[in-house]
Design a protein around this motif. Structure first.
Motif, PDB file in Angstrom:
ATOM      1  N   LYS A 209      18.133  32.899 118.124  1.00  8.78           N
ATOM      2  CA  LYS A 209      18.472  33.423 116.809  1.00  8.78           C
ATOM      3  C   LYS A 209      17.232  33.581 115.935  1.00  8.78           C
ATOM      4  O   LYS A 209      17.037  34.599 115.285  1.00  8.78           O
ATOM      5  N   LEU A 210      16.373  32.543 115.938  1.00  9.34           N
ATOM      6  CA  LEU A 210      15.176  32.621 115.116  1.00  9.34           C
ATOM      7  C   LEU A 210      14.191  33.643 115.656  1.00  9.34           C
ATOM      8  O   LEU A 210      13.522  34.332 114.896  1.00  9.34           O
ATOM      9  N   LEU A 211      14.124  33.774 116.956  1.00  5.81           N
ATOM     10  CA  LEU A 211      13.231  34.779 117.538  1.00  5.81           C
ATOM     11  C   LEU A 211      13.666  36.181 117.151  1.00  5.81           C
ATOM     12  O   LEU A 211      12.849  37.084 116.981  1.00  5.81           O
ATOM     13  N   SER A 212      14.983  36.397 117.006  1.00  2.77           N
ATOM     14  CA  SER A 212      15.443  37.709 116.597  1.00  2.77           C
ATOM     15  C   SER A 212      15.066  37.991 115.150  1.00  2.77           C
ATOM     16  O   SER A 212      14.856  39.127 114.756  1.00  2.77           O
ATOM     17  N   LEU A 213      14.982  36.923 114.328  1.00  2.00           N
ATOM     18  CA  LEU A 213      14.573  37.094 112.942  1.00  2.00           C
ATOM     19  C   LEU A 213      13.080  37.341 112.832  1.00  2.00           C
ATOM     20  O   LEU A 213      12.608  38.097 111.990  1.00  2.00           O
ATOM     21  N   TYR A 214      12.323  36.652 113.670  1.00  2.00           N
ATOM     22  CA  TYR A 214      10.869  36.778 113.647  1.00  2.00           C
ATOM     23  C   TYR A 214      10.440  37.601 114.853  1.00  2.00           C
ATOM     24  O   TYR A 214      10.074  37.062 115.884  1.00  2.00           O
ATOM     25  N   SER A 215      10.560  38.913 114.723  1.00  2.00           N
ATOM     26  CA  SER A 215      10.184  39.794 115.824  1.00  2.00           C
ATOM     27  C   SER A 215       8.678  39.781 115.988  1.00  2.00           C
ATOM     28  O   SER A 215       7.937  39.291 115.130  1.00  2.00           O
ATOM     29  N   TRP A 216       8.238  40.343 117.079  1.00  2.00           N
ATOM     30  CA  TRP A 216       6.800  40.378 117.321  1.00  2.00           C
ATOM     31  C   TRP A 216       6.087  41.153 116.220  1.00  2.00           C
ATOM     32  O   TRP A 216       4.964  40.844 115.852  1.00  2.00           O
ATOM     33  N   CYS A 217       6.788  42.161 115.629  1.00  2.00           N
ATOM     34  CA  CYS A 217       6.167  42.942 114.566  1.00  2.00           C
ATOM     35  C   CYS A 217       5.944  42.081 113.325  1.00  2.00           C
ATOM     36  O   CYS A 217       4.906  42.169 112.668  1.00  2.00           O
ATOM     37  N   ASP A 218       6.944  41.223 113.012  1.00  2.50           N
ATOM     38  CA  ASP A 218       6.783  40.313 111.872  1.00  2.50           C
ATOM     39  C   ASP A 218       5.561  39.423 112.073  1.00  2.50           C
ATOM     40  O   ASP A 218       4.734  39.268 111.165  1.00  2.50           O
ATOM     41  N   VAL A 219       5.512  38.827 113.266  1.00  2.28           N
ATOM     42  CA  VAL A 219       4.439  37.880 113.537  1.00  2.28           C
ATOM     43  C   VAL A 219       3.085  38.586 113.553  1.00  2.28           C
ATOM     44  O   VAL A 219       2.090  38.072 113.039  1.00  2.28           O
ATOM     45  N   PHE A 220       3.063  39.804 114.139  1.00  2.00           N
ATOM     46  CA  PHE A 220       1.807  40.552 114.179  1.00  2.00           C
ATOM     47  C   PHE A 220       1.335  40.891 112.765  1.00  2.00           C
ATOM     48  O   PHE A 220       0.143  40.787 112.447  1.00  2.00           O
ATOM     49  N   CYS A 221       2.276  41.304 111.899  1.00  2.00           N
ATOM     50  CA  CYS A 221       1.907  41.648 110.530  1.00  2.00           C
ATOM     51  C   CYS A 221       1.359  40.431 109.790  1.00  2.00           C
ATOM     52  O   CYS A 221       0.389  40.540 109.026  1.00  2.00           O
ATOM     53  N   VAL A 222       1.985  39.276 109.996  1.00  2.00           N
ATOM     54  CA  VAL A 222       1.477  38.049 109.374  1.00  2.00           C
ATOM     55  C   VAL A 222       0.077  37.748 109.903  1.00  2.00           C
ATOM     56  O   VAL A 222      -0.843  37.406 109.150  1.00  2.00           O
ATOM     57  N   PHE A 223      -0.085  37.928 111.198  1.00  2.00           N
ATOM     58  CA  PHE A 223      -1.362  37.636 111.852  1.00  2.00           C
ATOM     59  C   PHE A 223      -2.490  38.509 111.293  1.00  2.00           C
ATOM     60  O   PHE A 223      -3.537  38.011 110.880  1.00  2.00           O
ATOM     61  N   VAL A 224      -2.251  39.818 111.233  1.00  2.00           N
ATOM     62  CA  VAL A 224      -3.316  40.705 110.762  1.00  2.00           C
ATOM     63  C   VAL A 224      -3.530  40.567 109.256  1.00  2.00           C
ATOM     64  O   VAL A 224      -4.641  40.764 108.759  1.00  2.00           O
ATOM     65  N   SER A 225      -2.452  40.210 108.528  1.00  2.00           N
ATOM     66  CA  SER A 225      -2.622  40.006 107.088  1.00  2.00           C
ATOM     67  C   SER A 225      -3.588  38.870 106.816  1.00  2.00           C
ATOM     68  O   SER A 225      -4.436  38.945 105.921  1.00  2.00           O
ATOM     69  N   ILE A 226      -3.458  37.812 107.585  1.00  2.00           N
ATOM     70  CA  ILE A 226      -4.377  36.675 107.448  1.00  2.00           C
ATOM     71  C   ILE A 226      -5.785  37.103 107.818  1.00  2.00           C
ATOM     72  O   ILE A 226      -6.765  36.778 107.140  1.00  2.00           O
ATOM     73  N   GLN A 227      -5.888  37.888 108.904  1.00  2.00           N
ATOM     74  CA  GLN A 227      -7.216  38.335 109.333  1.00  2.00           C
ATOM     75  C   GLN A 227      -7.881  39.249 108.297  1.00  2.00           C
ATOM     76  O   GLN A 227      -9.095  39.207 108.109  1.00  2.00           O
ATOM     77  N   LEU A 228      -7.083  40.077 107.610  1.00  2.00           N
ATOM     78  CA  LEU A 228      -7.649  40.975 106.617  1.00  2.00           C
ATOM     79  C   LEU A 228      -8.247  40.217 105.429  1.00  2.00           C
ATOM     80  O   LEU A 228      -9.086  40.760 104.708  1.00  2.00           O
ATOM     81  N   GLN A 229      -7.807  38.990 105.244  1.00  2.00           N
ATOM     82  CA  GLN A 229      -8.338  38.168 104.140  1.00  2.00           C
ATOM     83  C   GLN A 229      -9.512  37.294 104.580  1.00  2.00           C
ATOM     84  O   GLN A 229     -10.057  36.530 103.778  1.00  2.00           O
ATOM     85  N   SER A 230      -9.896  37.425 105.842  1.00  2.00           N
ATOM     86  CA  SER A 230     -10.950  36.551 106.370  1.00  2.00           C
ATOM     87  C   SER A 230     -12.291  36.829 105.688  1.00  2.00           C
ATOM     88  O   SER A 230     -12.622  37.978 105.371  1.00  2.00           O
ATOM     89  N   PRO A 231     -13.102  35.799 105.476  1.00  2.00           N
ATOM     90  CA  PRO A 231     -14.449  36.018 104.933  1.00  2.00           C
ATOM     91  C   PRO A 231     -15.394  36.700 105.924  1.00  2.00           C
ATOM     92  O   PRO A 231     -16.450  37.196 105.552  1.00  2.00           O
ATOM     93  N   SER A 232     -14.998  36.721 107.210  1.00  2.00           N
ATOM     94  CA  SER A 232     -15.826  37.342 108.237  1.00  2.00           C
ATOM     95  C   SER A 232     -15.535  38.834 108.340  1.00  2.00           C
ATOM     96  O   SER A 232     -14.388  39.237 108.557  1.00  2.00           O
ATOM     97  N   ALA A 233     -16.561  39.668 108.185  1.00  2.00           N
ATOM     98  CA  ALA A 233     -16.388  41.118 108.297  1.00  2.00           C
ATOM     99  C   ALA A 233     -15.926  41.512 109.689  1.00  2.00           C
ATOM    100  O   ALA A 233     -15.126  42.442 109.848  1.00  2.00           O
ATOM    101  N   ASP A 234     -16.409  40.802 110.712  1.00  2.00           N
ATOM    102  CA  ASP A 234     -16.002  41.112 112.080  1.00  2.00           C
ATOM    103  C   ASP A 234     -14.505  40.911 112.263  1.00  2.00           C
ATOM    104  O   ASP A 234     -13.840  41.697 112.941  1.00  2.00           O
ATOM    105  N   VAL A 235     -13.976  39.839 111.666  1.00  2.00           N
ATOM    106  CA  VAL A 235     -12.541  39.563 111.789  1.00  2.00           C
ATOM    107  C   VAL A 235     -11.734  40.624 111.044  1.00  2.00           C
ATOM    108  O   VAL A 235     -10.711  41.103 111.540  1.00  2.00           O
TER     109      VAL A 235
END
Length: 626
Positions: free
Chosen positions: A24-50
């Motif tokens: 049930k929880l996996l259906s709520l948190y699809s891979w797209c949700d998790v990917f968006c959270v992942f890249v959102s965090i990366q976009l705020q990284s102090p590292s330009a490479d990240v």
């Protein structure tokens, strides 16, 4: 990147003991949700490479169009917009590429989202900044310009174009675009991106057109008169031609005729190119090059194949502006890796010819309300009627061409009608085989569809058939023999009469009438006139729309009004009894459906056709008694 979504999902469900809870929880948190959270965090990284890696990840994932709705729901545009002004030039470039891919693969909805989330502000700032930087010192800025200009074209061509255009005009980006266009001898890709942008922003933008000067005109004319043989330069010249046509009202009076002639000449040369021959030749050249050089890495080939599949899935959004054809650019050619020069050339060729046809459509469309709406009223003065008068009266129902003598003359001089009709032929088998047999070339199949009349492509079919009607009417007005074969004519009619768009069916019927009335003056045409007559009778009898019924009857009056061939054909298809049977049905249909469904002007035309039908039946009865 692949493991991150699974890791995140695992953390979310680790507190639950039952497998049902995990599902049930996996259906709520699809891979797209998790990917968006992942890249959102990366976009705020102090590292330009990240940050660059996060933008690159988005750029690749959104090429699969099914992922785009999820990105829009999670504010992908709002998160990527600020990256256009990142302190790292590489991040800027990669973010621009991600937004470019998002717009190219996502279509109109994404462009709307971009304007809504004010991507124009950082985009215009980026364009003005890269103009000031030295390309030698910052080699990435040339690529950034290409991507930025494409992105600008997409925003300006969106339904929110007024907002985007206003900002474009306000911040004075014209000089940036012209500067990029001037570099066409050194960097044709940059110039093409600039030309796409300029072609878009000069359409229906009077504020910008007022600011155009002779320097801008000179740059465009230099491009138009360039002579490089590559297909990329052909596309560049075509876009310049379209821009000059958009600027026609702002051209100096002394240069209008010369510029118009150069525009039509350029379009004519583009349409002269034979895709059926050139595409196999380009593919053969690619094979020879591969035999003489190391094979491209498998990963590159896979990327090209994936991009080709994306293009096949995507429909190029099309729009109508003031009755004109305006096609949103959906060209993926600049996504192709290096080493695919021949495929780039083939893509540029097809894009150039498609753009040429669209420009010709716009040249043949008036800024006045569409004549397909039957706004022209015929005279109800019965004193003008009779066999000859009837023909004249009916011809008045055929809307007049709204073309200047200069445009009319240029189109005829360069045989544009014949060249447009030539593009309705099915592509050569050799060219289609090349596209089908090679995954990376498969995307060309969709680009080749503009050569055919496909009922599903309703908006483009509407534009093409409107242009064909105007061009055929032009030919008829000059008493030039029709260049459309009976097979082409009937194929067009069959496709168009299945279309749900009323104006497409009206124009198809009008084309049958124009062609038939011309053929009726020639010898040995009775058999073709019979085919046309039967097709028109079917439409007059079976079409659900009264306007289309009326146009079909109008066309029948034109085709069978006079001439020995017409008389023979009319007898063979039993036209008189067919019209007698149809007459009471048509009158009843007007009485029952007309008042609530059609405008007063349309009803006026329909009432005139009803009168003309009675008189035409009388005319045919006299012919039979001869």
């Amino acid at each position: 990147m692949q493991d991150a979504p699974h890791s995140g999902a695992g953390e979310v469900v680790s507190h639950h003991k039952s497998s049902r809870g995990r599902v049930k929880l996996l259906s709520l948190y699809s891979w797209c949700d998790v990917f968006c959270v992942f890249v959102s965090i990366q976009l705020q990284s102090p590292s330009a490479d990240v940050r660059e890696f996060a933008c690159a990840s988005i750029s690749r994932v959104v090429q699969q169009s099914q992922t785009i709705p999820g990105f829009l729901q999670r504010d992908a545009v709002r998160r990527l917009g600020p990256m256009l002004l990142d302190k790292s030039l590489n991040v800027r470039e990669t973010a621009t590429g991600a937004l470019r891919n998002l717009s190219a693969c996502g279509g109109q909805e994404v462009c709307e989202d971009m304007v809504k989330h004010d991507v124009m502000t950082p985009l215009t700032a980026l364009l003005r900044e890269v103009r000031l930087r030295c390309i030698v010192s910052f080699p990435c800025t040339s690529v950034t310009r290409v991507l930025s200009l494409f992105l600008m074209s997409r925003c300006v061509s969106s339904e929110s174009s007024s907002q985007a255009l206003s900002l474009f005009n306000k911040v004075g980006l014209l000089d940036v675009v012209i500067q990029c266009l001037e570099r066409h001898p050194q960097n044709v890709e940059l110039a093409i991106s600039a030309a796409h942008c300029l072609h878009t922003v000069t359409e229906d933008n009077p504020e910008l057109l007022c600011s155009l000067n002779t320097a801008v005109l000179g740059v465009l004319e230099n491009v138009l008169l360039s002579s490089q043989p590559a297909m990329a330069h052909t596309l560049l010249r075509t876009l310049a031609a379209g821009t000059l046509w958009n600027m026609k009202g702002s051209l100096p009076a002394a240069r209008q005729a010369q510029t118009l002639n150069a525009v039509v000449a350029s379009l004519s040369k583009c349409l002269d190119l034979d895709t059926g021959t050139l595409i196999p030749e380009l593919r053969q050249a690619e094979e020879v090059r591969h035999r003489n050089a190391p094979a491209a890495p498998d990963v590159e080939e896979q990327a090209v194949e994936e991009m080709g599949q994306v293009e096949e899935e995507e429909e190029a959004p099309k729009h109508k502006r003031n009755g004109k054809s305006a096609k949103v650019d959906n060209d993926f050619s600049d996504l192709l890796p290096r080493g695919k020069e021949e495929l780039r050339e083939a893509t540029a060729l097809l894009t150039a010819q498609q753009t040429s046809l669209e420009i010709i459509v716009n040249m043949c469309c008036s800024d006045d309300p569409s004549d397909d709406e039957w706004e022209e009223e015929s005279s109800s003065d019965e004193s003008d009627m009779g066999p000859d008068g009837l023909c004249d009266g009916v011809s008045n129902l055929m809307s007049p061409l709204c073309l200047s003598a200069e445009v009319h003359g240029a189109l005829i001089s360069y045989s544009i009608p014949e060249k447009v009709l030539k593009k309705t032929e099915f592509p050569r088998k050799e060219a289609m085989d090349v596209c089908h047999q090679n995954p990376s070339w498969r995307s060309l199949i969709k680009k080749s569809r503009y050569l055919l009349h496909i009922p599903k492509d309703e908006e483009f079919l509407e534009a093409v058939i409107s242009a064909m009607r105007s061009l055929l009417q032009m030919i008829a007005s000059k008493n030039i023999s029709q260049c459309m074969t009976p097979q082409q004519l009937m194929s067009l009619s069959e496709a168009a009469t299945r279309c749900e768009v009323v104006s497409v069916r009206v124009n198809a019927v009008a084309i049958l009438g124009i062609t038939g009335s011309t053929l009726a003056k020639e010898k040995g045409t009775a058999e073709t006139l019979q085919m046309i007559g039967n097709a028109l009778l079917q439409v007059a009898t079976r079409d659900a729309d009264l306007v289309v019924n009326g146009e079909a009857l109008d066309a029948l009056f034109d085709v069978f009004a006079d001439g020995d061939e017409a008389e023979t054909a009319a007898k063979n298809i039993q036209l008189l009894p067919a019209l007698k049977a149809l007459q009471p049905v048509f009158k009843a249909k007007i009485r029952k459906e007309g008042r609530g469904k059609y405008s007063p002007q349309q009803l006026c035309v329909l009432d005139n056709i009803k009168v003309n039908l009675r008189r035409f039946i009388g005319y045919l009865e006299k012919v039979v008694k001869k």
